[in-house]
Each structure stands twice: as C-alpha cells, then as structure tokens.
Design a protein around this motif. Structure first.
Motif, PDB file in Angstrom:
ATOM      1  N   PRO A  16       0.809  -1.223   0.000  1.00  0.00           N
ATOM      2  CA  PRO A  16       0.000   0.000   0.000  1.00  0.00           C
ATOM      3  C   PRO A  16       0.845   1.277   0.000  1.00  0.00           C
ATOM      4  O   PRO A  16       0.404   2.316  -0.482  1.00  0.00           O
ATOM      5  CB  PRO A  16      -0.845  -0.103   1.262  1.00  0.00           C
ATOM      6  CG  PRO A  16      -0.529  -1.379   1.906  1.00  0.00           C
ATOM      7  CD  PRO A  16       0.527  -2.079   1.140  1.00  0.00           C
ATOM      8  N   ALA A  17       2.069   1.177   0.492  1.00  0.00           N
ATOM      9  CA  ALA A  17       2.945   2.348   0.511  1.00  0.00           C
ATOM     10  C   ALA A  17       3.329   2.800  -0.899  1.00  0.00           C
ATOM     11  O   ALA A  17       3.848   3.905  -1.076  1.00  0.00           O
ATOM     12  CB  ALA A  17       4.207   2.044   1.315  1.00  0.00           C
ATOM     13  N   ALA A  18       3.050   1.989  -1.910  1.00  0.00           N
ATOM     14  CA  ALA A  18       3.355   2.360  -3.296  1.00  0.00           C
ATOM     15  C   ALA A  18       2.333   3.333  -3.872  1.00  0.00           C
ATOM     16  O   ALA A  18       2.545   3.877  -4.959  1.00  0.00           O
ATOM     17  CB  ALA A  18       3.427   1.113  -4.172  1.00  0.00           C
ATOM     18  N   PHE A  19       1.229   3.575  -3.165  1.00  0.00           N
ATOM     19  CA  PHE A  19       0.164   4.435  -3.689  1.00  0.00           C
ATOM     20  C   PHE A  19       0.669   5.824  -4.049  1.00  0.00           C
ATOM     21  O   PHE A  19       0.475   6.289  -5.173  1.00  0.00           O
ATOM     22  CB  PHE A  19      -0.995   4.519  -2.696  1.00  0.00           C
ATOM     23  CG  PHE A  19      -2.112   5.421  -3.147  1.00  0.00           C
ATOM     24  CD1 PHE A  19      -2.901   5.069  -4.228  1.00  0.00           C
ATOM     25  CD2 PHE A  19      -2.376   6.614  -2.498  1.00  0.00           C
ATOM     26  CE1 PHE A  19      -3.930   5.886  -4.656  1.00  0.00           C
ATOM     27  CE2 PHE A  19      -3.403   7.441  -2.907  1.00  0.00           C
ATOM     28  CZ  PHE A  19      -4.186   7.075  -3.989  1.00  0.00           C
ATOM     29  N   CYS A  20       1.306   6.505  -3.111  1.00  0.00           N
ATOM     30  CA  CYS A  20       1.784   7.869  -3.379  1.00  0.00           C
ATOM     31  C   CYS A  20       2.917   7.895  -4.408  1.00  0.00           C
ATOM     32  O   CYS A  20       2.863   8.695  -5.349  1.00  0.00           O
ATOM     33  CB  CYS A  20       2.188   8.563  -2.083  1.00  0.00           C
ATOM     34  SG  CYS A  20       0.752   8.940  -1.044  1.00  0.00           S
ATOM     35  N   PRO A  21       3.923   7.033  -4.298  1.00  0.00           N
ATOM     36  CA  PRO A  21       4.982   7.045  -5.315  1.00  0.00           C
ATOM     37  C   PRO A  21       4.483   6.731  -6.736  1.00  0.00           C
ATOM     38  O   PRO A  21       4.954   7.309  -7.704  1.00  0.00           O
ATOM     39  CB  PRO A  21       5.968   5.981  -4.840  1.00  0.00           C
ATOM     40  CG  PRO A  21       5.756   5.890  -3.380  1.00  0.00           C
ATOM     41  CD  PRO A  21       4.295   6.165  -3.169  1.00  0.00           C
ATOM     42  N   MET A  22       3.508   5.823  -6.854  1.00  0.00           N
ATOM     43  CA  MET A  22       3.049   5.485  -8.200  1.00  0.00           C
ATOM     44  C   MET A  22       2.274   6.628  -8.838  1.00  0.00           C
ATOM     45  O   MET A  22       2.133   6.673 -10.056  1.00  0.00           O
ATOM     46  CB  MET A  22       2.242   4.183  -8.213  1.00  0.00           C
ATOM     47  CG  MET A  22       0.828   4.271  -7.739  1.00  0.00           C
ATOM     48  SD  MET A  22       0.022   2.653  -7.649  1.00  0.00           S
ATOM     49  CE  MET A  22      -0.337   2.344  -9.345  1.00  0.00           C
ATOM     50  N   THR A  23       1.798   7.553  -8.037  1.00  0.00           N
ATOM     51  CA  THR A  23       1.130   8.749  -8.564  1.00  0.00           C
ATOM     52  C   THR A  23       2.034   9.979  -8.460  1.00  0.00           C
ATOM     53  O   THR A  23       1.575  11.097  -8.670  1.00  0.00           O
ATOM     54  CB  THR A  23      -0.177   9.015  -7.803  1.00  0.00           C
ATOM     55  OG1 THR A  23       0.119   9.163  -6.415  1.00  0.00           O
ATOM     56  CG2 THR A  23      -1.182   7.901  -8.007  1.00  0.00           C
ATOM     57  N   GLU A  24       3.289   9.736  -8.133  1.00  0.00           N
ATOM     58  CA  GLU A  24       4.282  10.798  -7.967  1.00  0.00           C
ATOM     59  C   GLU A  24       3.811  11.878  -6.992  1.00  0.00           C
ATOM     60  O   GLU A  24       4.058  13.066  -7.173  1.00  0.00           O
ATOM     61  CB  GLU A  24       4.653  11.401  -9.320  1.00  0.00           C
ATOM     62  CG  GLU A  24       5.301  10.388 -10.248  1.00  0.00           C
ATOM     63  CD  GLU A  24       5.632  10.940 -11.614  1.00  0.00           C
ATOM     64  OE1 GLU A  24       5.081  12.004 -12.014  1.00  0.00           O
ATOM     65  OE2 GLU A  24       6.453  10.303 -12.286  1.00  0.00           O
ATOM     66  N   ASN A  25       3.089  11.446  -5.961  1.00  0.00           N
ATOM     67  CA  ASN A  25       2.563  12.327  -4.914  1.00  0.00           C
ATOM     68  C   ASN A  25       1.689  13.452  -5.464  1.00  0.00           C
ATOM     69  O   ASN A  25       1.526  14.490  -4.831  1.00  0.00           O
ATOM     70  CB  ASN A  25       3.691  12.897  -4.049  1.00  0.00           C
ATOM     71  CG  ASN A  25       4.356  11.821  -3.240  1.00  0.00           C
ATOM     72  OD1 ASN A  25       3.687  10.987  -2.642  1.00  0.00           O
ATOM     73  ND2 ASN A  25       5.679  11.822  -3.235  1.00  0.00           N
TER      74      ASN A  25
END
Length: 172
Positions: A16-25
């Motif tokens: 779940p921690a990949a959510f922000c990085p995959m959207t480039e915050n």
C-alpha cells in the motif's frame, strides 16, 4: 482497463505504501486513480445477468478491487483516504463485495473443480492453462474474505471518524 485494474489491486494490496509514489505524490493523479478504480472495480455489466462466466469474472473483479481498497484505507497512505465522501464510496464498494463473498467462494471452488475435471479428461497438457491456474491459486487476494476486509476497513474509519460519523457519511 480491467487487466490494469488487476495489476493495481495486486500491487497496492501487497504494498500500500506504493500508492503515493506510483502517482508521484500528485493529488489530482491520486483522485483520478481512486475514482477510476472505484468505477471499474464496482461496476456490474449487463452480461453478468445472462452469462455465468461473465458473472464469475465480475464477482472476482469486484472482490479483488474491494479487498485491495480496504487494505489501502487501513494503510493511511494519503489524506484522500480520509475524505468523507470518497471513503464512503470505498466502504460501500467493500460492503457490496462482502455481500457477494459466498458466491465468490462458490465460484472459486467450481472453477478449480471444473479445471481439475477437465485436466483429468485431457491427455495432452495445456501448459498455458496450467500456469494460469497456478497463478490463480497463488493469488493472495483470492484468499481474503471480503467481509473481513470490509469490517476491518469500516472499523479503521471509525477510529478517526467515529461510528456516528461513518454512518453519517454513508447516509449521504
């Protein structure tokens, strides 16, 4: 788009921690991802009413999307996951999957039994089918009970919104 949804579900369920990085915050990218995910993950096609195999695929898609969404809610990776109306839609999506849980389990049992029966009848090996079945058996989303995921996500939302707050946003 459904195959892409499955990739997103599996990725965010396990990380779940990949959510922000995959959207480039990017907040707007996060909004678009969540809204499209909910739209695709909760949709029910008219063909599901008439064609059993489409119904099976639809229940699996809704199950996977809801379970992964619940994991994301519980991870608190973005302030968007505390947005009342959006969280309400996520919780409702999870509730619908929870209500389909028994049918989803029957689908999975039938699918594996049918494939085992077909495999026994066919002398030749279909390696592609065997690989797909192997991947399905190993799918971590398949083994999660959507009702348990729903309860956990709803309880998590209650910790910061309160039971009355959750009921209020669900009513609106």
């Amino acid at each position: 788009l459904y195959p892409a949804l499955q990739i997103v579900c599996r990725l965010l369920y396990s990380m779940p921690a990949a959510f922000c990085p995959m959207t480039e915050n990017d907040r707007q990218a996060q909004i678009r991802l969540l809204d499209r995910w909910m739209a695709l993950g909760s949709s029910q096609d008219i063909g599901e009413v008439f064609i059993p195999s489409l119904a099976l695929l639809g229940r699996a898609r809704r199950h996977n999307a809801a379970v992964a969404m619940c994991m994301l809610i519980m991870s608190d990776q973005s302030e968007l996951l505390r947005d009342g109306p959006r969280v309400a839609r996520m919780i409702i999506m999870a509730l619908k999957a929870a209500l389909e849980q028994q049918r989803f389990e029957r689908d999975q049992t039938l699918l594996f039994e049918e494939n085992e029966h077909t495999k026994d009848r066919n002398a030749s090996k279909d390696y592609l089918r065997e690989r797909r079945l192997s991947m399905m058996r190993a799918d971590p989303l398949r083994t999660v009970d959507a009702a348990d995921a729903f309860r956990s996500a709803a309880n998590h939302v209650c910790t910061w919104l309160g039971k009355e707050g959750l009921l209020s946003i669900l009513e609106n």
